[in-house]
Design a protein around this motif. Structure first.
Motif, PDB file in Angstrom:
ATOM      1  N   LEU A   3     -12.377 -35.203  11.709  1.00 54.66           N
ATOM      2  CA  LEU A   3     -10.993 -33.852  12.156  1.00 54.66           C
ATOM      3  C   LEU A   3     -11.333 -32.350  11.433  1.00 54.66           C
ATOM      4  O   LEU A   3     -11.771 -31.866  12.138  1.00 54.66           O
ATOM      5  CB  LEU A   3     -10.090 -34.489  11.494  1.00 54.66           C
ATOM      6  N   SER A   4     -11.296 -32.507   9.939  1.00 53.30           N
ATOM      7  CA  SER A   4     -11.761 -31.727   8.519  1.00 53.30           C
ATOM      8  C   SER A   4     -13.059 -30.531   9.380  1.00 53.30           C
ATOM      9  O   SER A   4     -12.448 -29.500   9.804  1.00 53.30           O
ATOM     10  CB  SER A   4     -11.482 -31.792   7.846  1.00 53.30           C
ATOM     11  N   GLU A   5     -13.923 -31.753   9.202  1.00 51.00           N
ATOM     12  CA  GLU A   5     -15.335 -31.123  10.210  1.00 51.00           C
ATOM     13  C   GLU A   5     -15.075 -30.329  11.197  1.00 51.00           C
ATOM     14  O   GLU A   5     -15.689 -28.719  11.737  1.00 51.00           O
ATOM     15  CB  GLU A   5     -16.287 -31.691  10.287  1.00 51.00           C
ATOM     16  N   TYR A   6     -14.012 -30.730  11.947  1.00 52.42           N
ATOM     17  CA  TYR A   6     -14.116 -30.136  13.611  1.00 52.42           C
ATOM     18  C   TYR A   6     -13.124 -28.641  13.426  1.00 52.42           C
ATOM     19  O   TYR A   6     -13.463 -27.687  14.158  1.00 52.42           O
ATOM     20  CB  TYR A   6     -13.442 -31.246  14.747  1.00 52.42           C
ATOM     21  N   VAL A   7     -12.316 -28.984  12.758  1.00 51.27           N
ATOM     22  CA  VAL A   7     -11.088 -27.721  12.898  1.00 51.27           C
ATOM     23  C   VAL A   7     -11.991 -26.836  12.293  1.00 51.27           C
ATOM     24  O   VAL A   7     -12.435 -25.269  12.449  1.00 51.27           O
ATOM     25  CB  VAL A   7      -9.982 -28.309  11.908  1.00 51.27           C
ATOM     26  N   ASP A   8     -12.722 -27.111  11.036  1.00 52.58           N
ATOM     27  CA  ASP A   8     -13.221 -25.520   9.935  1.00 52.58           C
ATOM     28  C   ASP A   8     -14.755 -24.898  10.969  1.00 52.58           C
ATOM     29  O   ASP A   8     -14.883 -23.880  11.563  1.00 52.58           O
ATOM     30  CB  ASP A   8     -14.658 -26.357   8.767  1.00 52.58           C
ATOM     31  N   ASP A  12     -10.343 -22.716  14.053  1.00 56.40           N
ATOM     32  CA  ASP A  12      -8.628 -22.258  14.310  1.00 56.40           C
ATOM     33  C   ASP A  12      -7.956 -23.533  14.724  1.00 56.40           C
ATOM     34  O   ASP A  12      -7.887 -24.598  15.680  1.00 56.40           O
ATOM     35  CB  ASP A  12      -8.685 -21.851  16.064  1.00 56.40           C
ATOM     36  N   ALA A  13      -6.908 -23.996  13.490  1.00 53.23           N
ATOM     37  CA  ALA A  13      -6.525 -24.701  13.811  1.00 53.23           C
ATOM     38  C   ALA A  13      -5.895 -25.340  14.863  1.00 53.23           C
ATOM     39  O   ALA A  13      -5.065 -26.563  15.494  1.00 53.23           O
ATOM     40  CB  ALA A  13      -6.285 -25.190  12.504  1.00 53.23           C
ATOM     41  N   ASP A  18      -2.856 -27.935  19.626  1.00 49.78           N
ATOM     42  CA  ASP A  18      -3.212 -26.827  21.272  1.00 49.78           C
ATOM     43  C   ASP A  18      -3.992 -28.087  22.484  1.00 49.78           C
ATOM     44  O   ASP A  18      -3.338 -28.909  22.862  1.00 49.78           O
ATOM     45  CB  ASP A  18      -3.266 -26.333  21.143  1.00 49.78           C
ATOM     46  N   MET A  19      -5.341 -28.220  22.141  1.00 53.14           N
ATOM     47  CA  MET A  19      -5.488 -29.859  22.380  1.00 53.14           C
ATOM     48  C   MET A  19      -5.087 -30.983  22.149  1.00 53.14           C
ATOM     49  O   MET A  19      -5.653 -31.454  23.233  1.00 53.14           O
ATOM     50  CB  MET A  19      -7.824 -29.106  21.952  1.00 53.14           C
ATOM     51  N   LEU A  20      -5.578 -31.619  21.547  1.00 51.67           N
ATOM     52  CA  LEU A  20      -5.565 -32.681  20.910  1.00 51.67           C
ATOM     53  C   LEU A  20      -3.674 -33.007  21.517  1.00 51.67           C
ATOM     54  O   LEU A  20      -3.959 -33.670  22.934  1.00 51.67           O
ATOM     55  CB  LEU A  20      -4.655 -32.814  19.773  1.00 51.67           C
TER      56      LEU A  20
END
Length: 69
Positions: A3-8, A12-13, A18-20
């Motif tokens: 998840l951290s890599e995806y946010v990076d 835009d956290a 919002d997507m989740l």
């Protein structure tokens, strides 16, 4: 990818949250509309959805009229 890599990667956290939130709503709405099978949603997940929605993470939600259908 974590998840951290995806946010990076999105950088835009708030958008990721919002997507989740939108995806969670679809798990609750779409079975009633025949688009997917019903999934069990824990009370904790439903409460988190409600909190995030009330905090303004709403850009990816199904419109209210579609939610009621």
């Amino acid at each position: 990818m974590t998840l951290s890599e995806y946010v990076d990667s999105i950088q835009d956290a708030c958008l990721v949250i919002d997507m989740l939130v939108g995806a969670q709503q679809r798990f609750m709405v779409y079975p009633r509309q025949g688009f997917m099978i019903e999934q069990e949603i824990s009370d904790e997940a439903a409460a988190a959805f409600g909190r995030l929605r009330s905090e303004g993470f709403t850009s990816r939600l199904v419109p209210a009229e579609a939610e009621r259908a």
